[in-house]
Design an enzyme around this catalytic site. Sequence first.
Site, short mmCIF file in Angstrom:
data_model
loop_
_atom_site.label_atom_id
_atom_site.label_comp_id
_atom_site.label_asym_id
_atom_site.label_seq_id
_atom_site.Cartn_x
_atom_site.Cartn_y
_atom_site.Cartn_z
N LYS A 32 0.87 -1.15 -0.18
CA LYS A 32 0.04 0.14 -0.06
C LYS A 32 0.79 1.33 0.12
O LYS A 32 0.37 2.39 -0.56
CB LYS A 32 -0.94 0.10 1.38
CG LYS A 32 -1.93 -1.09 1.19
CD LYS A 32 -2.97 -1.34 0.31
CE LYS A 32 -4.06 -2.22 0.70
NZ LYS A 32 -3.57 -3.37 0.40
C1 PLP Z 1 -4.13 -4.80 -0.26
C2 PLP Z 1 -3.11 -5.80 -0.15
C3 PLP Z 1 -3.36 -6.82 -1.20
C4 PLP Z 1 -4.39 -6.83 -2.20
O1 PLP Z 1 -4.45 -5.72 -3.18
P1 PLP Z 1 -5.65 -5.34 -4.32
O2 PLP Z 1 -5.14 -3.99 -4.77
O3 PLP Z 1 -6.65 -4.86 -3.23
O4 PLP Z 1 -5.82 -6.45 -4.84
C5 PLP Z 1 -2.59 -8.13 -1.20
N1 PLP Z 1 -1.57 -8.18 -0.22
C6 PLP Z 1 -1.30 -7.28 0.72
C7 PLP Z 1 -0.22 -7.44 1.77
C8 PLP Z 1 -2.24 -5.97 0.79
O5 PLP Z 1 -1.93 -5.22 1.82
#
Ligand code: PLP
Length: 496
Positions: A113
């Site tokens: 993120k």
């Molecule tokens: C948010 C997240 C995901 C999923 O990503 P999306 O863009 O929502 O598909 C996968 N792994 C981690 C560690 C995340 O924080």
Amino acid sequence: MKELLYKSTRGEAQPAAAAAAIIQGLASDGGLFVPEVFLPAAGGLADLAGLTYQELALRVMQPFLPDFTGAELRECILKAYDSKFAAPQIAPLVSVDCGHFLELYHGPTLAFKDMALAILPHLLLKAAGKLDIDSEIVILTATSGDTGKAALEGFAGVDGTRVIVFYPENGVSAVQKRQMVTQRGGNTHVIAVRGNFDDCQRGVKAVFGDAGIRASAACRKMLFSSANSINIGRLIPQVVYYFSAYLQLMVRGAVRPGDEVDFAVPTGNFGNILAAWYAKKMGLPVRKLLCAANENKVLADFLARGVYDKNRPFFVTRSPSMDILVSSNLERLLYEAVGEDGLFTGKLMKQLDNAGRYEVGAEVLAAFGSFFGGWASEAETLQAIREVFASSAYLMDPHTAVAWAVWQKYRQQTGDNTPAIIVSTASPYKFPGAVLQAVSGRREEAEESSLLSSLSRLTGTPIPPSIEILDSLPVLHRTVCHQEEIRAQVVEILGL
Ligand SMILES: *Cc1c(COP(=O)(O)O)cnc(C)c1O
């Protein structure tokens, strides 16, 4: 040249320039903004190969943001991707016997993120400047874990912004909670809610929909915004690391310019994998996108049969950031698949709202041909962590392990041996319980801090410094409230 605009997936809102789309987040008809066209990045693959991550980001993002000058965009990029990332390459590609791993977790919160939330505050401020908005931007977010902390880190100390995060008091991991309550920065506010994530979400949504509170915020020159992953300001920065991964593979001679690669992406809200699709549309040689789900496999079922159905049991898994039954960003791909028919897309989304389900025909599903949907059970996820560590001494977190396991299944089913890149979304130290159990073969019931040191001892890998110091940081946020008090908290914090 015609300037690139963003149109709504529901087809009724007026197209908007990038700055307006970033400020609005959601289009006025409830749809998501998508670019009208996809322009290639400036320069061929061979030219891009020698660039730093920051220079590459400028080349890849500029076509999406024509109303930002090169100097403005460069400033945003340099503020975002600096020494707060522990790896100088920002998104290093690590190659071992078991595969090529694109590590997106070297930012301040150790999850992917950060790749988007490190730059979003700067894009928002520049966008506001272009629209002559001189209000303070107040980010209101309900979080179940990774997004909240990444938003706090992204906005902390950024002049002209304020961030308020609500999290479920007992609904996040010990590390995640500790990360949030120790957050520094005078413009950050963190509040625990007695309830679950849905309670937080409902409370925050009610504030967004409250005309009274918005009006008094406007009087005090404050503008509410969200750090939600449907904002194109979060999506566009994510396209960059797919180019970076390919170029790193090219530089080490594993592919020649133009050779195709596959990406395996652990998927929840469909944001990360959609960015990979956008990279392909910009000309990156991508063959298949492996959409990897955990036991909440609504996307895998949809890609197999064309039925999206969220009426099913919800599983709490060891890869919690993918415990999602409504993947918001899928709407953007669906809109393309139905021939950019906004009204039809809107109809399907309404069916999802009302009945929890929609269905598309074979010709629509055929438009998803570049995607392969797969999933991994909890046992397969832990098995993957164990196997990769045993054969390559490489430690995966549970989200990454889901992607790796799906890639294995895909190769077995199809015999496709295109070089693949596994998108690695979190540090294994964010989920020490699951990773330690996978590697040691037994479930450990212990305090998080002792799990961390056991994991480090057993695997001979260092605990990331930002997690190691958590125990010694002072708790700065102690407020706890009920769902009904969320509005009152916002009023008090902002002095409305
Ligand atoms: C948010 C997240 C995901 C999923 O990503 P999306 O863009 O929502 O598909 C996968 N792994 C981690 C560690 C995340 O924080």
